[in-house]
Design an enzyme around this catalytic site. Sequence first.
Site, PDB file in Angstrom:
ATOM      1  N   SER A  11     -13.468  -4.581   0.304  1.00 58.61           N
ATOM      2  CA  SER A  11     -14.393  -3.943  -0.639  1.00 58.61           C
ATOM      3  C   SER A  11     -15.847  -4.282  -0.310  1.00 58.61           C
ATOM      4  CB  SER A  11     -14.072  -4.359  -2.080  1.00 58.61           C
ATOM      5  OG  SER A  11     -14.726  -3.505  -3.008  1.00 58.61           O
ATOM      6  N   PRO A  12     -16.266  -4.082   0.939  1.00 55.36           N
ATOM      7  CA  PRO A  12     -17.634  -4.431   1.329  1.00 55.36           C
ATOM      8  C   PRO A  12     -18.706  -3.574   0.680  1.00 55.36           C
ATOM      9  CG  PRO A  12     -16.579  -3.174   3.062  1.00 55.36           C
ATOM     10  CD  PRO A  12     -15.513  -3.483   2.054  1.00 55.36           C
ATOM     11  N   LEU A  13     -18.305  -2.421   0.125  1.00 56.52           N
ATOM     12  CA  LEU A  13     -19.264  -1.551  -0.562  1.00 56.52           C
ATOM     13  C   LEU A  13     -19.085  -1.611  -2.079  1.00 56.52           C
ATOM     14  CD1 LEU A  13     -19.210   1.575   1.782  1.00 56.52           C
ATOM     15  CD2 LEU A  13     -20.820  -0.336   1.761  1.00 56.52           C
ATOM     16  N   GLY A  68     -16.530  -1.031  -3.990  1.00 59.09           N
ATOM     17  CA  GLY A  68     -15.850   0.127  -4.575  1.00 59.09           C
ATOM     18  C   GLY A  68     -16.712   1.374  -4.592  1.00 59.09           C
ATOM     19  N   GLY A  69     -17.682   1.455  -3.692  1.00 57.94           N
ATOM     20  CA  GLY A  69     -18.544   2.637  -3.605  1.00 57.94           C
ATOM     21  C   GLY A  69     -19.903   2.461  -4.226  1.00 57.94           C
ATOM     22  N   LEU A 114     -22.296   0.410  -3.551  1.00 62.76           N
ATOM     23  CA  LEU A 114     -23.371   0.162  -2.591  1.00 62.76           C
ATOM     24  C   LEU A 114     -23.618   1.345  -1.658  1.00 62.76           C
ATOM     25  CD1 LEU A 114     -22.468  -3.539  -1.777  1.00 62.76           C
ATOM     26  CD2 LEU A 114     -24.473  -2.727  -3.049  1.00 62.76           C
ATOM     27  N   TYR A 132       0.841  -1.197   0.000  1.00 63.60           N
ATOM     28  CA  TYR A 132       0.000   0.000   0.000  1.00 63.60           C
ATOM     29  C   TYR A 132       0.876   1.247   0.000  1.00 63.60           C
ATOM     30  CZ  TYR A 132      -3.990  -3.017   1.271  1.00 63.60           C
ATOM     31  OH  TYR A 132      -4.971  -3.985   1.300  1.00 63.60           O
ATOM     32  N   GLY A 140     -24.786   4.079  -2.803  1.00 65.21           N
ATOM     33  CA  GLY A 140     -25.922   4.780  -3.402  1.00 65.21           C
ATOM     34  C   GLY A 140     -25.546   6.055  -4.133  1.00 65.21           C
ATOM     35  N   LYS A 141     -24.248   6.259  -4.352  1.00 69.66           N
ATOM     36  CA  LYS A 141     -23.801   7.512  -4.955  1.00 69.66           C
ATOM     37  C   LYS A 141     -23.939   7.545  -6.474  1.00 69.66           C
ATOM     38  CE  LYS A 141     -19.611   6.996  -3.368  1.00 69.66           C
ATOM     39  NZ  LYS A 141     -18.172   7.211  -3.039  1.00 69.66           N
TER      40      LYS A 141
END
Length: 343
Positions: free
Chosen positions: A207-209, A211-212, A214, A53, A216-217
């Site tokens: 990555s639970p969302l 990559g964004g 989920l 990283y 809602g954006k």
Amino acid sequence: MEYRTLGNSGTVVSAHALGTMTFGAEADEPTSHLILDAFLAAGGTLIDTADVYSSGISEEIIGSWLAAHPTDREQVVIATKARFPMGTGPNDLGLTRRHLGRALDASLGRLGVEQIDLYQMHAWDALTPIEETLGFLNDAVVKGKIAYYGFSNYLGWQLTKAVHVAKAHGWAAPVTLQPQYSLLVRDIEHEVVPAALDANIGLLPWSPLGGGWLSGKYVRDQAPTGATRLGENPERGMEAWKQRNAREQTWTIIKTVTSIADAHGASSSQVALAWLGAQPAVTSVILGARTVVQLADNLGAVDLQLSSDELASLTAASAPRADDYPYGVGGVAQRNRNLAGGR
């Protein structure tokens, strides 16, 4: 904050972990330190990083924070990873004794600690015998350089092989596996989750969302713009806009998440995280935030209790596609048998 044991170990960690891939890239050092402060203040204890990283900068940022917070160092559980290139040479990567020995010492130095709590193999290495890797990890446990070890991005058979090779040699056993897992990516339920449950391995989903997605954006058929990951790079790997936008199920999932979020007065991110945290074998969900505000919203999932009907609705909307055999209804039906017998 809810707490759980770290896989099959007795060490206790928070049910939400702080992922630090943004440190040194999307979040500078002062911002990263504020994120760490907020995570600890919320009761978080598991901090996840990797040598790759920002080419070691993420570990250095965590190290400088630990040095300034010696009391907190006694409470947090530090996890890092090795496997990917840290140089240009043919031996500057992999899961060999040579590379891991150098990588572990370098991570210890950047973090400023004498022992890494959870040392994870970042991906499978097809060139290195698994006995070599596991032998090194067992030696590192015996020497006190690491407390536990785990894997990331392993397939089901790779995890199972590692578990049984370690057992056959009487070596320390792995405790965790870090896979990609979310309402948008559930294929690991075919093989990886059953393998983890069989070996009592704890899952640390990354990555639970999605990559964004989920959060809602994003809006259907409107390419993202602005200061978001996809706005800055619409072709960003597996999260790429065109691929997921064209998938009907993506929007079915998002609609279901949004509906439940509205009913609770919660954010879409909180609903997606609450669903994931309730899945079998999950120990701690890794949150990736580039700002304190994003982290605060994600941590709101701690207090969100979804009903069994809501969980079932999300599970149905996001069901991974499977042919009838061996992962579909026909195959699943054959994995159990009626206690009373019969045809």
